[in-house]
Design a protein around this motif. Structure first.
Motif, PDB file in Angstrom:
ATOM      1  N   ARG A 121       0.492  -1.235   0.119  1.00 46.25           N
ATOM      2  CA  ARG A 121       0.022  -0.207  -0.319  1.00 46.25           C
ATOM      3  C   ARG A 121       0.920   1.727  -0.211  1.00 46.25           C
ATOM      4  NH1 ARG A 121      -2.703  -3.641   3.084  1.00 46.25           N
ATOM      5  NH2 ARG A 121      -4.331  -4.675   2.591  1.00 46.25           N
ATOM      6  N   SER A 122       2.711   1.717  -0.261  1.00 45.24           N
ATOM      7  CA  SER A 122       2.973   2.279  -0.284  1.00 45.24           C
ATOM      8  C   SER A 122       3.009   3.134  -1.256  1.00 45.24           C
ATOM      9  CB  SER A 122       4.755   1.379   0.505  1.00 45.24           C
ATOM     10  OG  SER A 122       4.648   1.235  -0.771  1.00 45.24           O
ATOM     11  N   TYR A 123       2.564   2.585  -2.733  1.00 42.47           N
ATOM     12  CA  TYR A 123       2.568   3.395  -4.003  1.00 42.47           C
ATOM     13  C   TYR A 123       4.089   3.591  -3.814  1.00 42.47           C
ATOM     14  CZ  TYR A 123      -2.006   3.166  -2.955  1.00 42.47           C
ATOM     15  OH  TYR A 123      -3.491   2.450  -2.993  1.00 42.47           O
ATOM     16  N   GLY A 124       5.206   2.456  -3.752  1.00 47.92           N
ATOM     17  CA  GLY A 124       6.760   2.822  -4.467  1.00 47.92           C
ATOM     18  C   GLY A 124       7.318   3.262  -3.158  1.00 47.92           C
ATOM     19  N   LYS A 125       7.459   4.210  -1.801  1.00 47.41           N
ATOM     20  CA  LYS A 125       7.196   4.540  -1.022  1.00 47.41           C
ATOM     21  C   LYS A 125       9.118   3.463  -0.064  1.00 47.41           C
ATOM     22  CE  LYS A 125       3.947   8.307  -0.194  1.00 47.41           C
ATOM     23  NZ  LYS A 125       3.685   8.913   1.236  1.00 47.41           N
ATOM     24  N   ASN A 126       9.527   3.711   0.019  1.00 53.06           N
ATOM     25  CA  ASN A 126      10.662   3.811   1.226  1.00 53.06           C
ATOM     26  C   ASN A 126      10.496   4.128   2.133  1.00 53.06           C
ATOM     27  OD1 ASN A 126      11.283   2.004  -1.292  1.00 53.06           O
ATOM     28  ND2 ASN A 126      12.636   3.887  -1.663  1.00 53.06           N
ATOM     29  N   SER A 127      10.808   5.389   2.311  1.00 55.56           N
ATOM     30  CA  SER A 127      10.265   5.962   3.825  1.00 55.56           C
ATOM     31  C   SER A 127       8.720   6.112   4.444  1.00 55.56           C
ATOM     32  CB  SER A 127      11.378   6.925   4.830  1.00 55.56           C
ATOM     33  OG  SER A 127      10.959   7.996   3.391  1.00 55.56           O
ATOM     34  N   PHE A 128       8.808   6.390   5.676  1.00 58.16           N
ATOM     35  CA  PHE A 128       7.775   6.689   6.058  1.00 58.16           C
ATOM     36  C   PHE A 128       7.680   7.304   7.733  1.00 58.16           C
ATOM     37  CE2 PHE A 128       6.673   3.009   3.902  1.00 58.16           C
ATOM     38  CZ  PHE A 128       5.434   2.627   3.485  1.00 58.16           C
ATOM     39  N   LYS A 129       6.301   8.533   7.839  1.00 59.49           N
ATOM     40  CA  LYS A 129       6.699   9.149   8.368  1.00 59.49           C
ATOM     41  C   LYS A 129       6.359   8.704  10.071  1.00 59.49           C
ATOM     42  CE  LYS A 129       3.488  12.545   6.785  1.00 59.49           C
ATOM     43  NZ  LYS A 129       2.158  12.978   6.668  1.00 59.49           N
ATOM     44  N   ALA A 130       7.544   9.016  11.353  1.00 60.41           N
ATOM     45  CA  ALA A 130       7.888   8.437  12.406  1.00 60.41           C
ATOM     46  C   ALA A 130       6.439   8.125  13.060  1.00 60.41           C
ATOM     47  CB  ALA A 130       8.713  10.022  13.599  1.00 60.41           C
ATOM     48  N   SER A 131       5.271   9.250  13.111  1.00 61.17           N
ATOM     49  CA  SER A 131       4.050   8.896  13.614  1.00 61.17           C
ATOM     50  C   SER A 131       3.633   7.558  12.699  1.00 61.17           C
ATOM     51  CB  SER A 131       2.464  10.330  13.037  1.00 61.17           C
ATOM     52  OG  SER A 131       3.247  10.183  11.940  1.00 61.17           O
ATOM     53  N   MET A 132       3.318   7.252  12.551  1.00 60.05           N
ATOM     54  CA  MET A 132       3.656   5.513  11.270  1.00 60.05           C
ATOM     55  C   MET A 132       3.829   4.635  13.022  1.00 60.05           C
ATOM     56  SD  MET A 132       3.260   6.136   7.192  1.00 60.05           S
ATOM     57  CE  MET A 132       2.459   4.581   7.574  1.00 60.05           C
ATOM     58  N   TRP A 133       4.786   4.910  13.258  1.00 59.35           N
ATOM     59  CA  TRP A 133       5.794   3.601  13.663  1.00 59.35           C
ATOM     60  C   TRP A 133       5.359   3.258  14.697  1.00 59.35           C
ATOM     61  CZ3 TRP A 133       9.181   0.546  10.870  1.00 59.35           C
ATOM     62  CH2 TRP A 133       9.234   1.038   9.969  1.00 59.35           C
ATOM     63  N   GLY A 134       3.841   4.004  15.445  1.00 63.84           N
ATOM     64  CA  GLY A 134       3.847   4.622  16.936  1.00 63.84           C
ATOM     65  C   GLY A 134       2.321   2.786  16.122  1.00 63.84           C
ATOM     66  N   PRO A 135       1.583   3.290  16.439  1.00 66.58           N
ATOM     67  CA  PRO A 135       1.119   2.310  15.561  1.00 66.58           C
ATOM     68  C   PRO A 135       1.113   1.034  14.473  1.00 66.58           C
ATOM     69  CG  PRO A 135      -0.475   4.895  14.760  1.00 66.58           C
ATOM     70  CD  PRO A 135       0.989   5.022  15.499  1.00 66.58           C
ATOM     71  N   PHE A 136       2.030   1.295  14.033  1.00 69.77           N
ATOM     72  CA  PHE A 136       2.393  -0.175  13.540  1.00 69.77           C
ATOM     73  C   PHE A 136       3.077  -0.719  14.980  1.00 69.77           C
ATOM     74  CE2 PHE A 136       5.887  -2.517  12.203  1.00 69.77           C
ATOM     75  CZ  PHE A 136       5.762  -3.255  10.563  1.00 69.77           C
ATOM     76  N   VAL A 137       3.527  -0.108  15.480  1.00 71.00           N
ATOM     77  CA  VAL A 137       4.481  -1.485  16.450  1.00 71.00           C
ATOM     78  C   VAL A 137       3.084  -1.433  18.313  1.00 71.00           C
ATOM     79  CG1 VAL A 137       5.920  -1.311  19.290  1.00 71.00           C
ATOM     80  CG2 VAL A 137       6.684  -0.295  17.128  1.00 71.00           C
ATOM     81  N   GLY A 138       1.929  -0.785  18.573  1.00 73.97           N
ATOM     82  CA  GLY A 138       0.645  -1.871  18.973  1.00 73.97           C
ATOM     83  C   GLY A 138       0.004  -2.642  17.855  1.00 73.97           C
ATOM     84  N   GLN A 139      -0.065  -2.034  16.985  1.00 69.45           N
ATOM     85  CA  GLN A 139      -0.407  -3.623  15.996  1.00 69.45           C
ATOM     86  C   GLN A 139      -0.177  -4.647  16.082  1.00 69.45           C
ATOM     87  OE1 GLN A 139      -2.220  -2.334  12.452  1.00 69.45           O
ATOM     88  NE2 GLN A 139      -2.873   0.182  13.218  1.00 69.45           N
ATOM     89  N   LEU A 140       1.493  -4.510  16.189  1.00 66.52           N
ATOM     90  CA  LEU A 140       1.780  -5.437  16.290  1.00 66.52           C
ATOM     91  C   LEU A 140       2.361  -6.327  16.921  1.00 66.52           C
ATOM     92  CD1 LEU A 140       4.357  -7.996  14.531  1.00 66.52           C
ATOM     93  CD2 LEU A 140       5.877  -5.834  15.236  1.00 66.52           C
ATOM     94  N   LEU A 141       1.785  -5.787  18.665  1.00 65.79           N
ATOM     95  CA  LEU A 141       2.048  -6.293  20.026  1.00 65.79           C
ATOM     96  C   LEU A 141       0.264  -6.824  19.887  1.00 65.79           C
ATOM     97  CD1 LEU A 141       2.335  -6.886  22.733  1.00 65.79           C
ATOM     98  CD2 LEU A 141       1.849  -4.200  23.406  1.00 65.79           C
ATOM     99  N   LEU A 142      -0.437  -5.994  19.454  1.00 66.92           N
ATOM    100  CA  LEU A 142      -2.127  -6.737  19.495  1.00 66.92           C
ATOM    101  C   LEU A 142      -1.829  -8.222  18.652  1.00 66.92           C
ATOM    102  CD1 LEU A 142      -3.971  -3.691  19.685  1.00 66.92           C
ATOM    103  CD2 LEU A 142      -3.594  -4.918  21.833  1.00 66.92           C
ATOM    104  N   ARG A 143      -1.294  -8.379  17.228  1.00 64.34           N
ATOM    105  CA  ARG A 143      -1.348  -9.247  16.917  1.00 64.34           C
ATOM    106  C   ARG A 143      -0.500 -10.070  17.165  1.00 64.34           C
ATOM    107  NH1 ARG A 143      -3.058  -8.359  11.080  1.00 64.34           N
ATOM    108  NH2 ARG A 143      -1.442  -9.869  10.365  1.00 64.34           N
ATOM    109  N   THR A 144      -0.309  -9.786  18.042  1.00 59.89           N
ATOM    110  CA  THR A 144       1.412 -11.089  18.243  1.00 59.89           C
ATOM    111  C   THR A 144       0.553 -11.591  19.436  1.00 59.89           C
ATOM    112  OG1 THR A 144       3.458 -10.445  17.613  1.00 59.89           O
ATOM    113  CG2 THR A 144       3.112 -11.850  19.587  1.00 59.89           C
ATOM    114  N   ILE A 145       0.203 -11.313  20.417  1.00 58.57           N
ATOM    115  CA  ILE A 145      -0.856 -11.658  21.403  1.00 58.57           C
ATOM    116  C   ILE A 145      -1.881 -12.514  21.121  1.00 58.57           C
ATOM    117  CG2 ILE A 145      -2.912 -10.849  23.683  1.00 58.57           C
ATOM    118  CD1 ILE A 145      -0.322  -8.570  23.508  1.00 58.57           C
ATOM    119  N   GLU A 146      -2.796 -11.976  20.189  1.00 60.45           N
ATOM    120  CA  GLU A 146      -3.478 -12.765  19.464  1.00 60.45           C
ATOM    121  C   GLU A 146      -3.071 -14.458  18.898  1.00 60.45           C
ATOM    122  OE1 GLU A 146      -7.549 -14.204  18.463  1.00 60.45           O
ATOM    123  OE2 GLU A 146      -7.184 -12.579  20.026  1.00 60.45           O
ATOM    124  N   ARG A 147      -1.961 -14.180  18.348  1.00 55.34           N
ATOM    125  CA  ARG A 147      -1.550 -15.411  17.551  1.00 55.34           C
ATOM    126  C   ARG A 147      -1.164 -16.085  18.578  1.00 55.34           C
ATOM    127  NH1 ARG A 147       1.537 -15.733  12.869  1.00 55.34           N
ATOM    128  NH2 ARG A 147       2.515 -18.753  13.110  1.00 55.34           N
TER     129      ARG A 147
END
Length: 271
Positions: free
Chosen positions: A185-211
């Motif tokens: 979904r990045s359309y060729g982007k290789n870097s992302f805003k710092a504000s995106m990494w907070g939700p990314f880590v939070g979602q990763l934690l929730l997905r891992t706990i559920e798994r």
């Protein structure tokens, strides 16, 4: 397509669970012997006084000699141990500032005790990491946890270590899935805003706990009662005793004998 770092990490974690398929000179040594030798090595090395860096250097003989016996290039082992270097530097970065007691002078430059302890702790950390990497590489993490149980370690500790190691691959697999979704979904982007990494880590934690919850339910449905079944018992052989009798006295000697001073005295006497 070149594999990503996450894919490489998952492959390495899965490969280190069991003993390597290729045979090495110390591949047949019982994991209990390997564990005992590594524990004595760590205790002897880490108990050396901080200011005796010359004594610490001699402990490098163990990974340097054992790596080729395990069919591992020491250069590769050394590079892998450098991953802990930033952590070690962060721990001891203020030692030269707070410990300014003069230790010795070289070429007119005074070296304080803080710098000696700085390099001493870094060398200890690298050597300890190399010893642990050798242990896991030769014995395999599953056999290592089983060796802990056979040596009298409580089963809950060995099982917890094994489960944590296995769930690391679950965490990385979820991170890899999210990375693929992000790249799609990045359309060729290789870097992302710092504000995106907070939700990314939070979602990763929730997905891992559920798994993990689903895996735990599946294990209980198959009769898991808090401990994993042990691997087939291996008998302590003569080679295991010889391996311990070769290395453990060497570590004790390096800990309590000043090898550097002894060699300098011997060299001066012959001159």
């Amino acid at each position: 397509m070149k594999p990503s770092r996450l894919e490489k990490a998952i492959t390495v974690l899965n490969a280190r669970q069991m003993k390597p398929a290729e045979m090495s000179h110390i591949g047949d040594i019982d994991p209990r012997a390997l564990l005992l030798v590594t524990v004595v090595y760590l205790v002897a090395m880490l108990s050396v006084p901080l200011q005796r860096t010359d004594m610490i250097i001699w402990f490098a003989a163990y990974p340097i000699i054992s790596a080729p016996l395990a069919h591992i290039a020491y250069e590769r082992l050394f590079r892998n141990s450098l991953y802990v270097l930033p952590i070690l530097i962060f721990i001891v970065i203020f030692n030269p500032i707070y410990d300014r007691f003069p230790a010795f002078s070289i070429f007119g430059i005074t070296i304080n005790s803080g710098w000696i302890s700085f390099f001493s702790i870094i060398i200890r950390g690298l050597l300890a990491t190399q010893a642990l990497l050798l242990l896991i590489r030769v014995a395999g993490f599953n056999e290592l946890c089983d060796a802990l149980r056979r040596l009298g370690c409580p089963g809950i500790i060995s099982t917890q270590l094994l489960m944590v190691y296995r769930y690391l691959s679950v965490l990385l697999q979820e991170a890899l899935t999210m990375q693929h979704a992000r790249q799609a979904r990045s359309y060729g982007k290789n870097s992302f805003k710092a504000s995106m990494w907070g939700p990314f880590v939070g979602q990763l934690l929730l997905r891992t706990i559920e798994r993990s919850r689903r895996i735990n339910m599946a294990m209980k449905a198959r009769g898991f009662k808090g401990s994993l079944s042990a691997s087939p018992d291996t008998h302590w052989a003569t080679a295991d005793t010889v391996y311990c009798l070769v290395w453990i006295p060497v570590f004790i000697a390096l800990r309590f004998l000043d090898v550097s001073s002894m060699l300098l005295t011997l060299f001066a006497y012959r001159q």
